[in-house]
Design a protein around this motif. Sequence first.
Motif, PDB file in Angstrom:
ATOM      1  N   ARG A 237       0.830  -1.216   0.000  1.00 46.39           N
ATOM      2  CA  ARG A 237       0.000   0.000   0.000  1.00 46.39           C
ATOM      3  C   ARG A 237       0.859   1.258   0.000  1.00 46.39           C
ATOM      4  O   ARG A 237       0.504   2.265  -0.635  1.00 46.39           O
ATOM      5  CB  ARG A 237      -0.939  -0.001   1.206  1.00 46.39           C
ATOM      6  CG  ARG A 237      -2.063  -1.012   1.098  1.00 46.39           C
ATOM      7  CD  ARG A 237      -3.041  -0.898   2.243  1.00 46.39           C
ATOM      8  NE  ARG A 237      -3.736   0.378   2.256  1.00 46.39           N
ATOM      9  CZ  ARG A 237      -4.594   0.764   3.204  1.00 46.39           C
ATOM     10  NH1 ARG A 237      -4.848  -0.062   4.208  1.00 46.39           N
ATOM     11  NH2 ARG A 237      -5.183   1.928   3.146  1.00 46.39           N
ATOM     12  N   LEU A 238       1.987   1.222   0.691  1.00 44.11           N
ATOM     13  CA  LEU A 238       2.869   2.385   0.694  1.00 44.11           C
ATOM     14  C   LEU A 238       3.446   2.642  -0.691  1.00 44.11           C
ATOM     15  O   LEU A 238       3.492   3.785  -1.153  1.00 44.11           O
ATOM     16  CB  LEU A 238       4.009   2.177   1.696  1.00 44.11           C
ATOM     17  CG  LEU A 238       3.635   2.198   3.185  1.00 44.11           C
ATOM     18  CD1 LEU A 238       4.866   1.962   4.044  1.00 44.11           C
ATOM     19  CD2 LEU A 238       2.962   3.513   3.568  1.00 44.11           C
ATOM     20  N   LEU A 239       3.866   1.578  -1.374  1.00 40.04           N
ATOM     21  CA  LEU A 239       4.430   1.753  -2.706  1.00 40.04           C
ATOM     22  C   LEU A 239       3.382   2.242  -3.695  1.00 40.04           C
ATOM     23  O   LEU A 239       3.673   3.063  -4.575  1.00 40.04           O
ATOM     24  CB  LEU A 239       5.043   0.436  -3.184  1.00 40.04           C
ATOM     25  CG  LEU A 239       6.288  -0.029  -2.415  1.00 40.04           C
ATOM     26  CD1 LEU A 239       6.782  -1.356  -2.961  1.00 40.04           C
ATOM     27  CD2 LEU A 239       7.400   1.013  -2.473  1.00 40.04           C
ATOM     28  N   LEU A 240       2.147   1.769  -3.552  1.00 40.91           N
ATOM     29  CA  LEU A 240       1.069   2.245  -4.413  1.00 40.91           C
ATOM     30  C   LEU A 240       0.804   3.725  -4.164  1.00 40.91           C
ATOM     31  O   LEU A 240       0.619   4.500  -5.107  1.00 40.91           O
ATOM     32  CB  LEU A 240      -0.202   1.438  -4.164  1.00 40.91           C
ATOM     33  CG  LEU A 240      -1.439   1.859  -4.967  1.00 40.91           C
ATOM     34  CD1 LEU A 240      -1.171   1.736  -6.457  1.00 40.91           C
ATOM     35  CD2 LEU A 240      -2.652   1.025  -4.563  1.00 40.91           C
ATOM     36  N   ALA A 241       0.793   4.132  -2.894  1.00 38.24           N
ATOM     37  CA  ALA A 241       0.569   5.544  -2.565  1.00 38.24           C
ATOM     38  C   ALA A 241       1.686   6.418  -3.114  1.00 38.24           C
ATOM     39  O   ALA A 241       1.443   7.540  -3.576  1.00 38.24           O
ATOM     40  CB  ALA A 241       0.457   5.715  -1.049  1.00 38.24           C
ATOM     41  N   LEU A 242       2.913   5.918  -3.093  1.00 38.10           N
ATOM     42  CA  LEU A 242       4.027   6.678  -3.660  1.00 38.10           C
ATOM     43  C   LEU A 242       3.844   6.832  -5.166  1.00 38.10           C
ATOM     44  O   LEU A 242       4.030   7.921  -5.714  1.00 38.10           O
ATOM     45  CB  LEU A 242       5.347   5.979  -3.341  1.00 38.10           C
ATOM     46  CG  LEU A 242       6.612   6.718  -3.792  1.00 38.10           C
ATOM     47  CD1 LEU A 242       6.814   7.990  -2.988  1.00 38.10           C
ATOM     48  CD2 LEU A 242       7.839   5.820  -3.665  1.00 38.10           C
ATOM     49  N   GLU A 243       3.479   5.753  -5.839  1.00 31.54           N
ATOM     50  CA  GLU A 243       3.240   5.823  -7.291  1.00 31.54           C
ATOM     51  C   GLU A 243       2.162   6.847  -7.619  1.00 31.54           C
ATOM     52  O   GLU A 243       2.244   7.553  -8.631  1.00 31.54           O
ATOM     53  CB  GLU A 243       2.817   4.458  -7.819  1.00 31.54           C
ATOM     54  CG  GLU A 243       3.941   3.458  -7.949  1.00 31.54           C
ATOM     55  CD  GLU A 243       3.511   2.200  -8.679  1.00 31.54           C
ATOM     56  OE1 GLU A 243       4.362   1.590  -9.339  1.00 31.54           O
ATOM     57  OE2 GLU A 243       2.318   1.842  -8.596  1.00 31.54           O
TER      58      GLU A 243
END
Length: 298
Positions: free
Chosen positions: A136-142
């Motif tokens: 979820r963190l990587l998706l939010a960064l993207e």
Amino acid sequence: MKLNGIDLNKLYVLCSVVQHGGYKGASEDLGLSRSAISQSLTGLESQLGYALFHRVGTKLVLTQTAQQFHDNIARSLLEIENSVSQFTNPQTESSGTLRIGSYLEFTKSKMMPVLQKFLETEPRVQIKFSFHSPSRLLLALEQQKLDLCISIFPYEGRKSSITSRKLYQEELVLIARKDQWSENPEREKIMMAPVIDYYPNHVLFRRWWKCHYHQNLAKVNLRCYAATADMVVEFVKRGLGVGVVPKYVFELGNKDNLMHILKPSNRRLLDYVWLIYFKQPRSSHLQNKLLKLLESID
């Protein structure tokens, strides 16, 4: 196409819609009606000559081409804002918000001295944390809802504008209560042990098993997904199972000496904490300063 053929205000609308995930958040952010936002996006598509979104029911999904266009535009607009602010207010202190995704134990144990130093030297800067699963963190960064994130995984997504680097090396250990387990238990007992882990899509106990026994474990007796290492320690301390945690988290949570590390072999499971961020950050001065400070973590 020359820049004077594009209404820059419409670019701001596009970035706000993407950042907030739709018309509602963008409407609140920009002070515009949903109708005005829709008209702005339609006008921008007309100026550019191609569609920006797939319209799936009530959802707006950027086309593949528009995604890269948006990423470049978002960074450029924010750099323009920063440049204008520094030019018109050259003597003022830095201000703004840095949005950081992380996980709780590393933030509390390792990042706090860095954050303290950063905030003391940047009194007008705000930090906003998000604590979620790595995916979820990587998706939010993207989606540019974060400026940088701390993760146990490097970035392997499709955005070339995002990069990863190793920030910290940690040892992962399997812990259990002393009155229930010897330090070197039989393999079959560990195989059947109730396991406290983190998330269904990333069972850390499997990695520990492969490190020590050189084979994959087909079945794990998972009792609880605890989400954080602190919670894994608490479950283990109460005798509810075994769990894999960073060694420093175990040491901090074992002040009462109720637990120990299980050592079926002399092998060590080493892992990295990764720092993931945009190569051309939204707020380059602040982010670059924080990135430099983070290098001092040990």
